[in-house]
Design an enzyme around this catalytic site. Structure first.
Site, short mmCIF file in Angstrom:
data_model
loop_
_atom_site.label_atom_id
_atom_site.label_comp_id
_atom_site.label_asym_id
_atom_site.label_seq_id
_atom_site.Cartn_x
_atom_site.Cartn_y
_atom_site.Cartn_z
N ARG A 74 1.31 -1.50 -0.18
CA ARG A 74 -0.01 0.08 0.11
C ARG A 74 1.09 0.73 0.20
O ARG A 74 0.38 2.18 -0.10
CB ARG A 74 -0.98 0.04 1.64
CG ARG A 74 -1.86 -1.35 1.09
CD ARG A 74 -3.41 -0.04 1.96
NE ARG A 74 -2.83 -0.04 3.35
CZ ARG A 74 -3.95 0.62 3.97
NH1 ARG A 74 -4.67 0.70 3.49
NH2 ARG A 74 -3.90 1.01 5.46
N ASP A 75 2.58 1.22 -0.04
CA ASP A 75 2.89 2.82 -0.30
C ASP A 75 4.70 2.40 -0.52
O ASP A 75 5.10 2.85 -0.25
CB ASP A 75 3.40 2.34 1.27
CG ASP A 75 3.99 4.33 1.57
OD1 ASP A 75 3.84 4.91 0.83
OD2 ASP A 75 4.45 4.96 2.39
N LEU A 76 4.30 1.23 -1.96
CA LEU A 76 4.68 1.30 -3.29
C LEU A 76 5.35 2.65 -3.83
O LEU A 76 4.53 3.92 -4.25
CB LEU A 76 4.37 0.75 -3.95
CG LEU A 76 4.35 -1.08 -3.21
CD1 LEU A 76 4.13 -2.00 -4.52
CD2 LEU A 76 5.91 -1.26 -3.09
#
Length: 395
Positions: A74-76
């Site tokens: 979710r935070d690439l």
């Protein structure tokens, strides 16, 4: 604690290894492997097509492993993708990851309706606070690929993060060829399939997304495209940490040769280079003088060797005459080097001095005792009267 548990449960070459979770004075922290080359950010906009494929191969391989365990990152973004020493990519920072398998975990890490992440790389369903899944990470992968290929993001002109989120939700993402006409058309089409707004229209998994991209790379670059896929260390890039320059790497380095003359002038600017004066040739010695020197040297060596041999031969052959057993005469009465001492006057001629013999002959036949000569110059006996006394008798 959740990040340590999730990242620690993942073991993959393209995921940063978490060694331990610790706490110091109430502050928790994670001990993870150290990658001196830093993040992917300094390489954005400067990679080749083969390097783009290498980055996406590592990223999709790590995601495939995490998705198999039900973990969505979710935070690439480039800041959370670290470059290993060999030029490959490792995924880090699972701090806001969510677990999609509710059978393995009693509760979700984040609640539906909460928006957490980086707006420039966030999928529309994540921006709206809806349920997320593997397709959410694939949207972020598409945005990373778009930035690597063109050097920019489609929504980075907006200053407000809320405005970026709204554009992610409502506006279609522009194609890579629209941002940069030099991008390969097949790569641009692949990126468009990754960043489509409907998650159902994206590739169903990271493995299938990589299969599609690999076919394009083989078609464009050949079967051996991985030879140029590793990220080289940028030369003179201030964005990398200082210790990265001293870290050995198996990836090919783009190091330009430095001319020798400017380098010397930089190190020693105040010292002019002065050529050394040639040494005068040595005068040749005439042949006769050289032969004479050799003869003298050989003669001196022969003389020294002869003296040494004479000294060793005289002291090691036992030439010194031995004194008969039982005699206690002092060294003054021993025979001289000229020969045996003459018998004293008045002594019997038949009773001559006993011949000198070794220990074996003296033991078999003791020498007869001579009568004491008259006192005179030739008397070499000691003053002790016991020297001439027979065994057990009086002097």
């Amino acid at each position: 604690v959740r990040e340590a548990r999730m990242a620690g449960s993942l073991s993959h070459p393209n995921i940063v290894t978490v060694y331990d979770y610790l706490a110091h004075e109430g502050t928790p922290y994670i001990a993870m492997e150290y990658l001196a080359r830093g993040s992917l950010r300094p390489h954005v906009g400067g990679v080749s097509l083969a390097q783009l494929g290498g980055v996406l191969e590592s990223l999709l391989a790590g995601l495939s492993r995490a998705h198999a365990d039900g973990i969505v990152h979710r935070d690439l973004k480039p800041e959370n993708l670290l470059v290993a020493d060999d030029g490959r990519i490792k995924i880090a920072d699972f701090g806001i990851a969510t677990v999609t398998d509710e059978l393995r975990f009693a509760s979700r890490i984040t609640v539906t309706g909460t928006t957490i992440g980086t707006p420039e790389y966030m999928a529309p369903e994540q921006a709206m606070g809806k349920a997320v899944g593997p397709a959410t990470d694939l949207y972020s992968v598409g945005m990373i690929a778009l930035e690597l290929a063109t050097g920019r993001l489609p929504f980075d002109e907006e200053e407000s993060q809320i405005a970026v989120l709204m554009r992610q939700i409502k506006q279609p993402t522009p194609s890579a060829r629209k941002l940069d006409p030099d991008v390969d058309p097949a790569i641009s089409d692949w990126i468009e399939r990754m960043v489509v707004k409907d998650p159902a229209r994206r590739p169903p998994s990271a493995a299938l997304a990589w299969t599609e991209l690999e076919e394009i790379l083989i078609e464009r670059l050949g079967a051996r495209w991985r030879r140029d896929a590793l990220l080289a260390l940028p030369v003179g890039d201030a964005g990398l940490p200082d210790e990265a320059a001293a870290t050995p790497s198996t990836a090919p380095m783009a190091i330009a040769p430095t001319p020798l003359a400017p380098l010397a002038a930089t190190i020693l600017p105040s010292r002019p280079v002065v050529a050394a004066a040639p040494r005068p040739p040595r005068a040749r010695v005439p042949l006769v003088r050289r032969v004479t020197r050799v003869r003298r040297t050989l003669l001196a060596a022969v003389l020294v060797g002869g003296l040494a041999f004479a000294a060793l031969g005289g002291g090691g052959t036992g030439a010194t005459p031995s004194t008969p057993a039982g005699s206690s005469r002092s060294g003054a009465g021993l025979p001289s080097a000229a020969g045996p001492a003459a018998p004293p006057a008045g002594s019997s001629g038949s009773t001559g001095a006993a011949p000198v013999s070794g220990p074996a002959s003296s033991a078999a036949s003791p020498a007869p005792r001579q009568p004491a000569p008259a006192s005179g110059v030739g008397d070499s006996r000691s003053d002790d009267p016991s020297d001439d006394a027979p065994d057990g008798g009086e002097p």
